[in-house]
Design a protein around this motif. Structure first.
Motif, PDB file in Angstrom:
ATOM      1  N   LEU A 163      -7.554  -6.958  -3.466  1.00  0.00           N
ATOM      2  CA  LEU A 163      -7.012  -6.000  -2.514  1.00  0.00           C
ATOM      3  C   LEU A 163      -8.073  -4.995  -2.083  1.00  0.00           C
ATOM      4  O   LEU A 163      -7.930  -4.288  -1.104  1.00  0.00           O
ATOM      5  N   GLN A 164      -9.150  -4.910  -2.877  1.00  0.00           N
ATOM      6  CA  GLN A 164     -10.170  -3.893  -2.643  1.00  0.00           C
ATOM      7  C   GLN A 164     -10.971  -4.188  -1.377  1.00  0.00           C
ATOM      8  O   GLN A 164     -11.298  -5.351  -1.103  1.00  0.00           O
ATOM      9  N   ILE A 165     -11.300  -3.127  -0.618  1.00  0.00           N
ATOM     10  CA  ILE A 165     -12.093  -3.316   0.586  1.00  0.00           C
ATOM     11  C   ILE A 165     -13.333  -2.430   0.563  1.00  0.00           C
ATOM     12  O   ILE A 165     -14.123  -2.407   1.491  1.00  0.00           O
ATOM     13  N   HIS A 166     -13.483  -1.689  -0.520  1.00  0.00           N
ATOM     14  CA  HIS A 166     -14.619  -0.792  -0.700  1.00  0.00           C
ATOM     15  C   HIS A 166     -15.914  -1.607  -0.739  1.00  0.00           C
ATOM     16  O   HIS A 166     -15.914  -2.745  -1.206  1.00  0.00           O
ATOM     17  N   ALA A 224      -8.750 -13.411  -9.823  1.00  0.00           N
ATOM     18  CA  ALA A 224      -8.005 -12.403  -9.073  1.00  0.00           C
ATOM     19  C   ALA A 224      -8.060 -11.090  -9.812  1.00  0.00           C
ATOM     20  O   ALA A 224      -7.869 -11.057 -11.029  1.00  0.00           O
ATOM     21  N   GLY A 225      -8.362 -10.009  -9.091  1.00  0.00           N
ATOM     22  CA  GLY A 225      -8.402  -8.704  -9.745  1.00  0.00           C
ATOM     23  C   GLY A 225      -8.863  -7.620  -8.801  1.00  0.00           C
ATOM     24  O   GLY A 225      -9.594  -7.879  -7.843  1.00  0.00           O
ATOM     25  N   ASP A 226      -8.402  -6.388  -9.074  1.00  0.00           N
ATOM     26  CA  ASP A 226      -8.733  -5.264  -8.217  1.00  0.00           C
ATOM     27  C   ASP A 226      -9.529  -4.179  -8.938  1.00  0.00           C
ATOM     28  O   ASP A 226      -9.857  -3.158  -8.341  1.00  0.00           O
ATOM     29  N   LEU A 227      -9.783  -4.392 -10.220  1.00  0.00           N
ATOM     30  CA  LEU A 227     -10.569  -3.409 -10.957  1.00  0.00           C
ATOM     31  C   LEU A 227     -11.985  -3.949 -11.087  1.00  0.00           C
ATOM     32  O   LEU A 227     -12.211  -4.988 -11.713  1.00  0.00           O
ATOM     33  N   LEU A 228     -12.924  -3.252 -10.472  1.00  0.00           N
ATOM     34  CA  LEU A 228     -14.289  -3.789 -10.385  1.00  0.00           C
ATOM     35  C   LEU A 228     -14.899  -4.039 -11.763  1.00  0.00           C
ATOM     36  O   LEU A 228     -15.580  -5.035 -11.984  1.00  0.00           O
ATOM     37  N   SER A 229     -14.625  -3.159 -12.713  1.00  0.00           N
ATOM     38  CA  SER A 229     -15.207  -3.323 -14.047  1.00  0.00           C
ATOM     39  C   SER A 229     -14.704  -4.623 -14.684  1.00  0.00           C
ATOM     40  O   SER A 229     -15.436  -5.326 -15.366  1.00  0.00           O
ATOM     41  N   ASP A 230     -13.453  -4.936 -14.436  1.00  0.00           N
ATOM     42  CA  ASP A 230     -12.881  -6.157 -14.983  1.00  0.00           C
ATOM     43  C   ASP A 230     -13.522  -7.384 -14.353  1.00  0.00           C
ATOM     44  O   ASP A 230     -13.879  -8.341 -15.043  1.00  0.00           O
ATOM     45  N   ASN A 245     -18.364  -1.598  -2.597  1.00  0.00           N
ATOM     46  CA  ASN A 245     -18.829  -2.019  -3.921  1.00  0.00           C
ATOM     47  C   ASN A 245     -18.454  -3.462  -4.263  1.00  0.00           C
ATOM     48  O   ASN A 245     -19.050  -4.071  -5.141  1.00  0.00           O
TER      49      ASN A 245
END
Lengths: 311, 111, 120
Positions: free
Chosen positions: B50-53, B30-36, B55
């Motif tokens: 939560l991201q929908i971008h 689970a995570g919303d920071l792409l780099s992580d 990327n």
């Protein structure tokens, strides 16, 4: 001045008259029955790190057994299998849960006990136990709370709207915001929030203003070279104007869409710029308008009505 | 566990990669920071975000994740959906939040 | 759920504990790395689990009425973030558990999420 202060009772003295036993006593009391053994006493004293245990028979307090009783039992050659009822102190001095702390202060010294079982005045049932330590802890906690409340009270400015005379009074706070500075982003909203607390607005109103203002502040930090938040505080509403010097939003309609964002990746990695900022401001405010001109700047305005009016 | 089982147990809406639901899920992330997610997720993980971008699809492909669950009922951008289909990446939507989705996955044995 | 139980379940380190809050009762939790989303749906007094460690996490907590923040996946905040939390009287914890596992463990132990709390 000095003599006057001397006569005035100290804060702690006042508190001993104010605080009741039930406010500071320990409510989870470990108890024993008369036919428990001194071995049980030893086990409980050690495991619970306490110094005395009330003895209960049929809901009635019949004695108390302490470390002293245990030691005396051993010194007198009694074994650890001795029954509690033979070794406990029988004439227990109790206090009532609605007694004031001041009534106990003398009791500790006079009677030489380290602890008092607390009983309910009507039912005479055991409801707690109190030690000197509980009283000190209770007093310290109350002092801390009072101090905090006093601090807010001293700074409270909620009467300002009644103190100044006009047909319509408005307070204006201006906050400058530097673009790109993620170290301090959020600080200005925090200052505004503190002012609203001092002005006595309801927590729910403050929460809505703070969240919307924080998002507006973040937008200025993320997208613009500089800007400012202007908060106008009326008794019945808070209006906030977030103005910046560019670069402006090319498509305002799109920008309002949940999830739409033009933020660069590095901003996303800082936990912002996922296209929720403007929708949040809209959701938390009662009215919102957004005007923007490319290369000129953006003017965001929102209003939050205070709850007081609806009550 | 297969993606299909998770979809069923959590009542997810599949919006892409319907034909790849037999894929095996090895764990959850689970995570919303792409780099992580790029740094720490593991191959075969089901990714909750939560991201929908768009990327997110590139991230999921490069880490060989088994699928993506978008939380809070958010609808991904058009570009994201198009890319997911091209890249054969199963994307599901849940109306719950990350905490609840991860909690339920954990409960049914995804670790 | 008591805060010290949460600390135990997550094997968390206490980075900033304003008063002794270990007995404080936490009724719900929320996990996210995007602060606008946190601001959008978190409820007052929830526990916030996040992998983001910037000062804005503390401001987000302050503005939304969150008293306890736990950083996940072994991330540690800067000194400024901790100092800010002290000033704002917000408890900071840190666990090595990733977000997924932290949510899973707390949920399994009965702590519900923000969306499972009925609106008051």
């Amino acid at each position: 001045m000095k003599t006057k202060d001397h006569k005035k009772p100290s804060k702690i003295q006042e508190l001993t008259y104010e605080l009741k036993v039930e406010q500071v006593m320990c409510k989870n009391v470990t108890t024993l029955k008369p036919d428990n053994t001194m071995n049980d006493v030893r086990r409980i004293l050690r495991n619970k790190k306490i110094s005395g245990i009330p003895v209960i028979d049929d809901d009635r307090l019949v004695g108390i057994v302490s470390i002293e009783d245990f030691l005396i039992c051993l010194l007198e050659g009694g074994g650890i299998n001795e029954k509690v009822e033979n070794k406990m102190t029988k004439n227990v001095v109790t206090v009532y849960s609605d007694d004031h702390i001041v009534q106990l202060v003398g009791k500790f010294d006079r009677d030489g006990y380290g602890r008092f079982p607390v009983v309910d005045r009507d039912t005479k049932k055991l409801v707690g136990i109190i030690t000197k330590g509980d009283i000190i802890e209770g007093l310290l906690k109350k002092l801390e709370i009072d101090y905090h409340e006093e601090e807010i009270h001293t700074y409270r400015a909620s009467h300002i709207f009644e103190d100044v005379i006009s047909d319509n009074s408005i307070l204006i706070f201006k906050y400058r915001i530097k673009g790109g500075d993620f170290k301090t982003a959020g600080e200005q909203t925090s200052k505004l929030r503190k002012n609203l607390l001092r002005l006595g607005f309801l927590p729910e109103t403050i929460r809505r203003v703070a969240i919307a203002a924080f998002e507006a502040e973040m937008n200025i930090v993320i997208y613009t070279p500089e800007g400012e938040l202007v908060a106008k505080i009326h008794p019945e509403k808070v209006t906030i104007n977030a103005i910046d010097s560019g670069p402006g939003i090319p498509d305002v309609k799109k920008a309002m869409r949940q999830g739409y964002s033009t933020a660069p990746d590095w901003v996303r990695e800082l936990g912002f710029g996922a296209g929720m900022g403007l929708p949040n401001i809209k959701n938390y405010s009662d009215e919102m308008t957004l005007e923007s001109k490319v290369n000129e700047g953006t003017n965001l305005n929102f209003v939050i009505y205070t709850k007081k009016n609806e009550d | 566990m297969k993606i299909r089982d998770i979809v069923k147990k959590l009542g997810l809406k599949v919006i892409s990669g319907e034909e790849f639901l037999e894929r095996e899920v090895t764990g959850g992330y689970a995570g919303d920071l792409l780099s992580d997610v790029l740094a720490n997720s593991k191959k075969g993980n089901m990714w909750v975000t939560l991201q929908i971008h768009q990327n997110i699809i590139a991230v999921a492909i490069s880490k060989e994740l088994s699928g993506i669950i978008i939380v809070n009922g958010r609808k991904p951008e058009e570009g994201t959906l198009k890319k997911a289909k091209e890249e054969k990446m199963p994307v599901m939507i849940s109306n719950l939040l990350t905490y609840e989705v991860a909690g339920r996955l954990y409960e049914i044995g995804i670790r | 759920m008591k805060l010290n139980q949460i600390i135990q379940i997550l094997d968390a380190e206490i980075l900033c504990n304003v008063k002794d809050e270990s007995n404080v009762n936490i009724t719900m939790a929320c996990g996210a790395d995007l602060m606008s989303d946190v601001l959008a749906f978190i409820k007052s007094e929830a526990l916030l689990l996040t992998g983001l460690t910037t000062p804005q996490v503390v401001y987000t907590a302050e503005n939304s009425g969150v008293n306890v923040v736990c950083f996940v996946r072994g991330k540690k905040p800067s000194r400024e973030t901790v100092d800010l939390a002290k000033e704002k009287k917000i408890v900071l914890l840190a666990t090595k558990s990733p977000m997924f596992e932290s949510c899973g463990k707390l949920s399994k132990n009965g702590l519900i999420g923000c969306s499972e709390v009925s609106k008051q």
